[in-house]
Design a protein around this motif. Structure first.
Motif, short mmCIF file in Angstrom:
data_model
loop_
_atom_site.label_atom_id
_atom_site.label_comp_id
_atom_site.label_asym_id
_atom_site.label_seq_id
_atom_site.Cartn_x
_atom_site.Cartn_y
_atom_site.Cartn_z
N GLY A 152 9.33 4.57 -13.88
CA GLY A 152 9.93 5.86 -13.55
C GLY A 152 10.87 6.38 -14.62
O GLY A 152 11.29 7.53 -14.56
N LEU B 243 12.86 3.44 -10.73
CA LEU B 243 12.36 3.06 -9.41
C LEU B 243 12.18 1.56 -9.27
O LEU B 243 12.29 1.02 -8.18
N VAL C 276 11.41 -3.62 -6.97
CA VAL C 276 11.60 -2.22 -6.58
C VAL C 276 13.05 -2.00 -6.15
O VAL C 276 13.57 -2.72 -5.31
N TYR D 76 14.21 3.71 -4.27
CA TYR D 76 12.82 4.00 -3.87
C TYR D 76 12.47 3.32 -2.55
O TYR D 76 11.93 3.94 -1.64
N ASP E 174 1.98 4.49 -5.10
CA ASP E 174 2.47 5.11 -3.87
C ASP E 174 1.36 5.84 -3.12
O ASP E 174 1.58 6.35 -2.05
#
Length: 137
Positions: free
Chosen positions: A42, A49, A67, A71, A123
């Motif tokens: 990201g 992220l 992660v 996020y 995602d």
């Protein structure tokens, strides 16, 4: 004295902050050592992220993805994967389950060649953001 307490409190918050990766040992290996710099999924879009790191230990290279809370706490479905990249292709690829925020690749016997860790954040089925660490030889 008051300044010491403020500095100690800030250090405690920085060290214990959720969302920071605290990787210390690879599965089935024990203590490992990070090699190279951390890459951030990201970062090209101006956000961080997830972290991607490469480790060595037990005669192997390992990729690790974590992660961040920014996020994960959104509650959306996602998956992450981790792998070691070599000139001969992808090694040790491992994809985590839905919303599994920490994933280690399989260990790869690649200490004698140049490697990079790569992490993907999926995602939805059609899109993945990724980051790759610097090459280590």
């Amino acid at each position: 004295m008051k300044r010491s307490l403020v500095l100690a409190g800030a250090l405690f918050v920085a060290v214990m902050s959720p969302g920071m990766a605290h990787a210390e040992s690879a599965p089935g290996c024990g203590p490992v050592t990070q090699i190279g710099r951390t890459a951030y999924i990201g970062a090209d879009a101006g956000v961080q992220l997830a972290s991607v790191k490469q480790f060595k230990g037990c005669g192997k290279n390992w990729a690790y993805v974590y992660v961040w809370d920014v996020y994960h706490n959104q509650g959306n479905d996602y998956r992450v994967s981790a792998a070691i990249l070599t000139s001969g292709g992808t090694k040790g690829y491992k994809k985590g389950g839905n919303r599994q925020r920490e994933v280690w690749s399989d260990g790869t016997p690649t200490l004698g060649v140049c490697t990079q860790a790569q992490g993907h954040l999926y995602d939805n089925p059609e899109y993945a953001a990724f980051a790759t660490t610097d090459k280590r030889c």
